[in-house]
Scaffold this motif. Structure first.
Motif, PDB file in Angstrom:
ATOM      1  N   GLU A  13       0.776  -1.287   0.025  1.00 27.93           N
ATOM      2  CA  GLU A  13       0.264   0.141  -0.147  1.00 27.93           C
ATOM      3  C   GLU A  13       0.938   1.860  -0.150  1.00 27.93           C
ATOM      4  O   GLU A  13       0.744   2.157  -1.029  1.00 27.93           O
ATOM      5  N   GLU A  14       2.181   1.305   0.282  1.00 27.96           N
ATOM      6  CA  GLU A  14       3.055   2.405   0.611  1.00 27.96           C
ATOM      7  C   GLU A  14       3.946   2.278  -1.098  1.00 27.96           C
ATOM      8  O   GLU A  14       5.016   3.464  -1.096  1.00 27.96           O
ATOM      9  N   SER A  15       3.327   1.395  -1.885  1.00 26.60           N
ATOM     10  CA  SER A  15       4.158   1.540  -3.426  1.00 26.60           C
ATOM     11  C   SER A  15       3.526   1.063  -4.486  1.00 26.60           C
ATOM     12  O   SER A  15       3.631   1.143  -5.654  1.00 26.60           O
ATOM     13  N   VAL A  16       2.179   1.847  -4.119  1.00 21.73           N
ATOM     14  CA  VAL A  16       0.847   2.511  -5.238  1.00 21.73           C
ATOM     15  C   VAL A  16       1.452   4.224  -5.570  1.00 21.73           C
ATOM     16  O   VAL A  16       1.454   4.617  -4.448  1.00 21.73           O
ATOM     17  N   VAL A  17       2.106   3.640  -7.272  1.00 19.64           N
ATOM     18  CA  VAL A  17       1.592   5.022  -7.707  1.00 19.64           C
ATOM     19  C   VAL A  17       0.740   5.538  -8.729  1.00 19.64           C
ATOM     20  O   VAL A  17       0.156   4.309  -9.605  1.00 19.64           O
ATOM     21  N   GLY A  18      -0.082   5.980  -8.587  1.00 16.69           N
ATOM     22  CA  GLY A  18      -0.997   6.606  -9.880  1.00 16.69           C
ATOM     23  C   GLY A  18      -1.596   7.444  -8.955  1.00 16.69           C
ATOM     24  O   GLY A  18      -1.734   8.461  -7.747  1.00 16.69           O
ATOM     25  N   PRO A  19      -2.944   7.948  -9.886  1.00 15.21           N
ATOM     26  CA  PRO A  19      -3.276   7.626 -11.321  1.00 15.21           C
ATOM     27  C   PRO A  19      -2.250   7.976 -12.163  1.00 15.21           C
ATOM     28  O   PRO A  19      -2.172   8.938 -12.014  1.00 15.21           O
ATOM     29  N   ILE A  20      -1.791   6.841 -12.961  1.00 13.70           N
ATOM     30  CA  ILE A  20      -1.378   6.908 -14.785  1.00 13.70           C
ATOM     31  C   ILE A  20      -2.199   7.411 -15.962  1.00 13.70           C
ATOM     32  O   ILE A  20      -2.789   6.008 -16.087  1.00 13.70           O
ATOM     33  N   GLY A  21      -1.674   8.651 -16.064  1.00 14.00           N
ATOM     34  CA  GLY A  21      -2.781   8.872 -17.132  1.00 14.00           C
ATOM     35  C   GLY A  21      -2.537   8.336 -17.935  1.00 14.00           C
ATOM     36  O   GLY A  21      -1.735   6.692 -18.203  1.00 14.00           O
ATOM     37  N   LEU A  22      -3.294   7.865 -19.120  1.00 12.04           N
ATOM     38  CA  LEU A  22      -3.780   6.948 -20.779  1.00 12.04           C
ATOM     39  C   LEU A  22      -1.870   6.947 -21.369  1.00 12.04           C
ATOM     40  O   LEU A  22      -1.444   6.536 -21.310  1.00 12.04           O
ATOM     41  N   ASN A  23      -1.452   8.440 -21.561  1.00 10.32           N
ATOM     42  CA  ASN A  23      -0.515   8.555 -22.452  1.00 10.32           C
ATOM     43  C   ASN A  23       0.505   8.639 -21.570  1.00 10.32           C
ATOM     44  O   ASN A  23       1.494   7.971 -22.356  1.00 10.32           O
ATOM     45  N   GLY A  24       0.746   8.464 -20.344  1.00 15.67           N
ATOM     46  CA  GLY A  24       1.847   7.834 -19.683  1.00 15.67           C
ATOM     47  C   GLY A  24       2.259   5.998 -19.669  1.00 15.67           C
ATOM     48  O   GLY A  24       3.637   5.786 -19.786  1.00 15.67           O
ATOM     49  N   PHE A  25       0.977   5.583 -19.463  1.00 20.59           N
ATOM     50  CA  PHE A  25       0.805   3.765 -19.522  1.00 20.59           C
ATOM     51  C   PHE A  25       1.469   3.447 -21.078  1.00 20.59           C
ATOM     52  O   PHE A  25       2.033   2.587 -21.291  1.00 20.59           O
ATOM     53  N   SER A  26       0.945   3.704 -21.814  1.00 23.23           N
ATOM     54  CA  SER A  26       1.078   4.390 -23.370  1.00 23.23           C
ATOM     55  C   SER A  26       2.524   3.524 -24.109  1.00 23.23           C
ATOM     56  O   SER A  26       3.225   3.354 -24.757  1.00 23.23           O
ATOM     57  N   SER A  27       3.286   5.048 -22.947  1.00 22.34           N
ATOM     58  CA  SER A  27       4.099   5.015 -22.549  1.00 22.34           C
ATOM     59  C   SER A  27       5.338   3.200 -22.741  1.00 22.34           C
ATOM     60  O   SER A  27       6.713   3.446 -23.738  1.00 22.34           O
ATOM     61  N   PHE A  28       4.738   2.970 -22.478  1.00 19.38           N
ATOM     62  CA  PHE A  28       5.126   1.002 -21.884  1.00 19.38           C
ATOM     63  C   PHE A  28       5.090   0.352 -23.252  1.00 19.38           C
ATOM     64  O   PHE A  28       6.039  -0.867 -23.576  1.00 19.38           O
ATOM     65  N   PHE A  29       4.741   0.578 -24.479  1.00 21.23           N
ATOM     66  CA  PHE A  29       4.251  -0.150 -24.707  1.00 21.23           C
ATOM     67  C   PHE A  29       4.640   0.616 -26.586  1.00 21.23           C
ATOM     68  O   PHE A  29       4.975   1.522 -26.703  1.00 21.23           O
ATOM     69  N   PRO A  30       4.521  -0.632 -27.722  1.00 23.18           N
ATOM     70  CA  PRO A  30       4.800   0.450 -29.185  1.00 23.18           C
ATOM     71  C   PRO A  30       3.866   0.986 -29.626  1.00 23.18           C
ATOM     72  O   PRO A  30       3.344   0.997 -29.261  1.00 23.18           O
ATOM     73  N   ASP A  31       3.785   1.531 -30.651  1.00 24.81           N
ATOM     74  CA  ASP A  31       3.237   2.604 -31.176  1.00 24.81           C
ATOM     75  C   ASP A  31       2.777   1.302 -32.119  1.00 24.81           C
ATOM     76  O   ASP A  31       2.819   0.223 -32.166  1.00 24.81           O
ATOM     77  N   VAL A  32       1.142   1.446 -32.286  1.00 26.96           N
ATOM     78  CA  VAL A  32      -0.010   0.460 -33.078  1.00 26.96           C
ATOM     79  C   VAL A  32       0.441   1.396 -34.499  1.00 26.96           C
ATOM     80  O   VAL A  32       0.063   2.207 -34.835  1.00 26.96           O
ATOM     81  N   GLY A  33       1.160   0.781 -35.890  1.00 30.28           N
ATOM     82  CA  GLY A  33       0.960   0.968 -37.192  1.00 30.28           C
ATOM     83  C   GLY A  33      -0.235   0.640 -37.906  1.00 30.28           C
ATOM     84  O   GLY A  33      -0.628  -0.062 -37.270  1.00 30.28           O
TER      85      GLY A  33
END
Length: 483
Positions: A13-33
């Motif tokens: 519970e002391e290591s939960v970070v959020g809320p992370i916006g959709l654009n922020g989470f998208s950075s972990f995944f590749p662009d979809v062409g």
């Protein structure tokens, strides 16, 4: 709440970070062409838009999903509602909830909710992520929490968990994010790219290695790297850490292809701190000061390239992008190969063996603290090893120096860092400071830990007058409970 889930909930519970916006989470995944359809089809978008309506009249959560998975971990039944696969690889675990009130997170107020229902859900999803990381070779994992009108995606690593904002089913951007998740590579999804099942070895060499490692004739092998050196380990290993965060140390019996010898290979996530040196540097100091009962280092180093995002934790970097004030550590994936010693201190035959091993480890500890000015700070059952020569002589070794403190250079802040294993930590360090005086871990605290460890071994593994229930109560009261 079930005890195990309550423990996991309190750990995370002391290591939960959020809320992370959709654009922020998208950075972990590749662009979809275009070939992956960056814009969801009308059929895809409609399927998601219709979900809230389909869920509206459901009164039983089971009707929201088809149970697909069952496993056990840490002697507990682990039953995520759904699991996602890519080929033969488990990629994600999904938890489905019938009511939005089960969501452990609130984007508009204090992010981590404190209701009993929310705490239970947080314990549940933490148990799944902990199991996922422990049962596979993973640097991080993703999971999903699905509620009647929205979902959340979570990214777990050894520092904590990033939690997305509410992702509404009716939004096309939610579908795009899921398409990006599906398009991600195995490395982006958390598979350890420094380990491979392709050993490229002839059959005769594989048989030789299995003999050296004392494996079954058909045991699967894997190749693991430390810098450019190659080691072979058994592909199937016991589960790792039962905690969702922390160093997640695993020790493997490994075969070095360069030297053709068996070694002890330690895989861990070291704390990145100016006050803590990499473990191989500490071993150098110990050997230079002729500290006895210390293992020889074969090789060591960080895994991946410098600040490799797949081998360094990413959670801390996102704290500043939220309203939270959290003390989260940066951890770096790290490996060290040491000379092989076959037995832990609890793997003994006859009480003489552990007593001799503890005696030697205590000698190493004392000389390290007084001569080399290195304080161990984690005397525990997993950190004392021993071997036996052909004459039956026992030689003990003190290992796992990565949380030790350089007493010649330590700052007050470094000395105040809490380290150690709960069951064996000195009582003084578990007390609340008096008059706000700082509690500084010292050599005598480690000496007390040797006493607690000896007592624990005697209760667990040697004859005494306590029956089963009395033994369980004694172990719980003396080594597990807090007051």
């Amino acid at each position: 709440m079930e005890t195990r889930l309550a423990v996991l909930q309190s750990e995370i519970e002391e290591s939960v970070v959020g809320p992370i916006g959709l654009n922020g989470f998208s950075s972990f995944f590749p662009d979809v062409g275009p070939e992956t359809s960056a814009t969801p089809s009308e059929e895809q978008a409609k399927a998601f838009r219709d979900l809230p309506g389909q869920f509206f009249d459901i009164k039983d959560e089971v009707l929201m999903y088809e149970p697909l998975a069952y496993t056990t971990f840490d002697d507990q039944e682990i039953k995520p509602d759904l699991m996602g696969f890519k080929g033969n690889h488990t990629q994600t675990m999904l938890e489905v909830k019938l009511y939005n009130s089960s969501d452990p997170f609130d984007d508009d107020h204090t992010f981590v909710k404190s209701t009993q229902e929310a705490r239970y859900t947080l314990g549940q999803i933490t148990s799944y992520a902990t199991c996922h990381q422990a049962c596979h070779f993973r640097t991080h994992v993703f999971s999903f929490l699905i509620l009647p009108t929205y979902l959340r995606i979570l990214r777990w690593d050894r520092s904590g968990v990033l939690v997305s904002e509410k992702l509404l089913f009716e939004k096309a951007t939610t579908v795009v994010l899921l398409l990006r998740f599906v398009a991600a590579t195995l490395t982006q999804l958390g598979h350890d790219n420094s380990l491979t099942s392709k050993t490229d070895l002839p059959s005769a060499k594989k048989d030789e290695i299995r003999d050296e490692l004392k494996l079954d004739a058909d045991a699967r092998l894997a190749k693991i790297y430390i810098k450019k050196r190659e080691f072979i380990i058994a592909r199937i290993q016991p589960p790792g850490s039962t905690s969702p965060i922390g160093r997640s140390t695993r020790c493997y019996k490994a075969y070095c292809l360069e030297t053709n010898r068996v070694v002890l290979l330690k895989d861990t996530w070291r704390v990145v701190s100016e006050s803590l040196r990499p473990e191989h540097e500490i071993y150098t100091t110990l050997h230079e000061n002729e500290v006895p009962h210390i293992l020889e280092v074969i090789t060591a180093g960080d895994v991946g390239k410098d600040r490799d995002p797949h081998h360094t934790t990413q959670t801390k970097a996102w704290v500043s992008k939220t309203r939270q004030k959290l003390n989260i550590l940066d951890l770096q994936h790290y490996r060290i190969a040491l000379e092989y010693v076959p037995f832990r201190v609890d793997q003994f035959e006859g009480v003489r063996q552990p007593i001799m091993a503890i005696r030697d480890a205590a000698r190493a500890h004392g000389i390290a603290a007084t001569v080399a000015k290195v304080l161990h700070r984690d005397i525990s059952v997993g950190n004392i090893m021993f071997k036996i020569d052909e004459n039956g002589n026992v030689f003990g070794y003190l290992i796992d120096w990565d949380l030790s403190l350089d007493l010649s250079q330590a700052t007050l802040e470094a000395q105040l860092e809490r380290t150690g294993t709960w069951q064996f930590t000195a009582a003084r360090l578990l007390e609340r400071p008096r008059n706000n005086e700082p509690l500084i871990h010292n050599r005598i605290d480690d000496v007390e830990s040797f006493f607690h460890l000896t007592n624990w071994l005697a209760l667990r593994y040697t004859p005494h007058s306590l029956d089963g229930s009395e033994l369980a109560q004694a172990l719980r009261e003396n080594f597990e409970d807090s007051y």
